[in-house]
Design a protein around this motif. Sequence first.
Motif, PDB file in Angstrom:
ATOM      1  N   ILE A   1      40.406  39.942  34.379  1.00  0.00           N
ATOM      2  CA  ILE A   1      41.481  40.085  35.363  1.00  0.00           C
ATOM      3  C   ILE A   1      41.732  41.557  35.635  1.00  0.00           C
ATOM      4  O   ILE A   1      41.925  42.340  34.700  1.00  0.00           O
ATOM      5  CB  ILE A   1      42.773  39.406  34.853  1.00  0.00           C
ATOM      6  N   SER A   2      41.730  41.939  36.924  1.00  0.00           N
ATOM      7  CA  SER A   2      41.946  43.352  37.210  1.00  0.00           C
ATOM      8  C   SER A   2      43.400  43.708  36.919  1.00  0.00           C
ATOM      9  O   SER A   2      44.299  42.896  37.139  1.00  0.00           O
ATOM     10  CB  SER A   2      41.551  43.690  38.653  1.00  0.00           C
TER      11      SER A   2
ATOM     12  N   LEU B   1      41.449  31.267  41.804  1.00  0.00           N
ATOM     13  CA  LEU B   1      42.766  31.906  41.749  1.00  0.00           C
ATOM     14  C   LEU B   1      42.500  33.412  41.857  1.00  0.00           C
ATOM     15  O   LEU B   1      41.747  33.971  41.053  1.00  0.00           O
ATOM     16  CB  LEU B   1      43.472  31.538  40.428  1.00  0.00           C
ATOM     17  N   ILE B   2      43.118  34.019  42.849  1.00  0.00           N
ATOM     18  CA  ILE B   2      42.720  35.378  43.232  1.00  0.00           C
ATOM     19  C   ILE B   2      43.933  36.302  43.211  1.00  0.00           C
ATOM     20  O   ILE B   2      44.957  35.995  43.837  1.00  0.00           O
ATOM     21  CB  ILE B   2      42.131  35.349  44.662  1.00  0.00           C
TER      22      ILE B   2
ATOM     23  N   GLY C   1      39.486  35.816  38.138  1.00  0.00           N
ATOM     24  CA  GLY C   1      39.167  37.045  37.401  1.00  0.00           C
ATOM     25  C   GLY C   1      38.316  37.948  38.275  1.00  0.00           C
ATOM     26  O   GLY C   1      37.108  37.744  38.369  1.00  0.00           O
ATOM     27  N   SER C   2      38.966  38.909  38.958  1.00  0.00           N
ATOM     28  CA  SER C   2      38.259  39.881  39.811  1.00  0.00           C
ATOM     29  C   SER C   2      37.370  39.221  40.864  1.00  0.00           C
ATOM     30  O   SER C   2      36.282  39.725  41.155  1.00  0.00           O
ATOM     31  CB  SER C   2      37.421  40.834  38.945  1.00  0.00           C
ATOM     32  N   VAL C   3      37.838  38.105  41.421  1.00  0.00           N
ATOM     33  CA  VAL C   3      37.062  37.473  42.486  1.00  0.00           C
ATOM     34  C   VAL C   3      37.217  38.300  43.766  1.00  0.00           C
ATOM     35  O   VAL C   3      38.323  38.730  44.105  1.00  0.00           O
ATOM     36  CB  VAL C   3      37.532  36.022  42.744  1.00  0.00           C
ATOM     37  N   ARG C   4      36.114  38.549  44.429  1.00  0.00           N
ATOM     38  CA  ARG C   4      36.071  39.259  45.703  1.00  0.00           C
ATOM     39  C   ARG C   4      35.192  38.441  46.651  1.00  0.00           C
ATOM     40  O   ARG C   4      34.509  37.522  46.216  1.00  0.00           O
ATOM     41  CB  ARG C   4      35.410  40.654  45.527  1.00  0.00           C
TER      42      ARG C   4
ATOM     43  N   HIS D   1      50.352  32.129  33.325  1.00  0.00           N
ATOM     44  CA  HIS D   1      49.464  33.254  33.670  1.00  0.00           C
ATOM     45  C   HIS D   1      49.429  34.224  32.485  1.00  0.00           C
ATOM     46  O   HIS D   1      50.437  34.411  31.795  1.00  0.00           O
ATOM     47  CB  HIS D   1      49.994  33.948  34.928  1.00  0.00           C
TER      48      HIS D   1
ATOM     49  N   GLU E   1      49.613  37.295  32.305  1.00  0.00           N
ATOM     50  CA  GLU E   1      50.648  38.344  32.346  1.00  0.00           C
ATOM     51  C   GLU E   1      51.985  37.805  31.832  1.00  0.00           C
ATOM     52  O   GLU E   1      52.769  38.538  31.242  1.00  0.00           O
ATOM     53  CB  GLU E   1      50.765  38.901  33.779  1.00  0.00           C
TER      54      GLU E   1
ATOM     55  N   LYS F   1      51.532  38.547  42.972  1.00  0.00           N
ATOM     56  CA  LYS F   1      52.210  39.226  41.853  1.00  0.00           C
ATOM     57  C   LYS F   1      53.440  40.001  42.366  1.00  0.00           C
ATOM     58  O   LYS F   1      54.089  39.555  43.303  1.00  0.00           O
ATOM     59  CB  LYS F   1      51.227  40.121  41.105  1.00  0.00           C
TER      60      LYS F   1
ATOM     61  N   GLU G   1      41.006  31.646  33.434  1.00  0.00           N
ATOM     62  CA  GLU G   1      41.092  33.068  33.753  1.00  0.00           C
ATOM     63  C   GLU G   1      40.900  33.880  32.473  1.00  0.00           C
ATOM     64  O   GLU G   1      41.885  34.148  31.757  1.00  0.00           O
ATOM     65  CB  GLU G   1      42.470  33.386  34.338  1.00  0.00           C
TER      66      GLU G   1
HETATM   67  C1  PEP Z   1      44.971  36.975  38.323  1.00  0.00           C
HETATM   68  O1  PEP Z   1      45.781  37.811  37.929  1.00  0.00           O
HETATM   69  O2  PEP Z   1      45.219  35.760  38.247  1.00  0.00           O
HETATM   70  C2  PEP Z   1      43.711  37.449  38.870  1.00  0.00           C
HETATM   71  C3  PEP Z   1      42.715  36.621  38.910  1.00  0.00           C
HETATM   72  O3  PEP Z   1      43.705  38.746  39.277  1.00  0.00           O
HETATM   73  P1  PEP Z   1      42.449  39.544  39.902  1.00  0.00           P
HETATM   74  O4  PEP Z   1      41.813  38.645  40.925  1.00  0.00           O
HETATM   75  O5  PEP Z   1      43.066  40.759  40.522  1.00  0.00           O
HETATM   76  O6  PEP Z   1      41.538  39.856  38.775  1.00  0.00           O
END
Ligand code: PEP
Length: 261
Positions: free
Chosen positions: A170-171, A234-235, A214-217, A93, A95, A10, A165
């Motif tokens: 999504i964070s 997608l992270i 979506g908030s993958v860790r 995306h 955003e 981003k 997503e």
């Molecule tokens: C994103 O914006 O595509 C996304 C998945 O973000 P996050 O992993 O920070 O939720």
Amino acid sequence: MKTYIIGNWKMNFTVGESSLYLHKLLSKVRAYRDLETVVAPSLVALQTLSLQTDRRKIKLACQNFFYKDFGSYTGEVSISQLRSLVDYAIVGHSERRYIFGETDKDIKKKVAAALRGGVTPILCIGETDSERSFGETVDVIRDQLLGGLSDVPKEDISKVLIAYEPVWAISGHGQPARLASPLDVADVLKLVRNILREAFGSKISEETPLLFGGSVRSLNAESYLSLRDCNGLLIGGASLIAPEFTDIIEIAKRVKNDRVI
Ligand code: PEP
């Protein structure tokens, strides 16, 4: 089918910081036969990073572009200008849709333009919180998916990566993100396969890579990667933290049982 781990940086990092960060990632990431690692830095860093990266280990994506090739479009950058720098392009995306007002019409033109330019589009689709609570998820997914693909010739459909997503997961989307349960994700990925099957047939449906984001860790990556229909991630946030991102790559390698080149 390959597995895709894609980091969207981003609007973070200066050119210098991006270069240092890529250097760090390259020293930790190995090249795998069937695992594609991709990062999407800021546009201003693409030139530098494209000269620096080892594409067997890490490929580059752009986060956005305009669908025209050349011309009087102040401030815009085209796929013809980006194609020597990137292998992938993120399109649609949330955003871009909700902050910058991109429509399905813009998005379908971008998907087609990327393919024409030899760049693989990563088409992002996903419902908002209120669409989900009104029971509109199936319709939103169908519209965004078929809308985004509507200018793509049938033989090119499976070249497009589809990233599911959900906006609410999504964070940084404005409200605190909620974690998507693997069951929810499995349902929507299956829905995407079914829509692709109805529209384009089983072969294309099975060959089209489906990603989740979506908030993958590193803590939850395995729960999504283990899903039958999930071909990658997608992270956002976690891709900015080297140990998190490299751990997720190793998890993907283990779960998908890939071999080092
Ligand atoms: C994103 O914006 O595509 C996304 C998945 O973000 P996050 O992993 O920070 O939720």
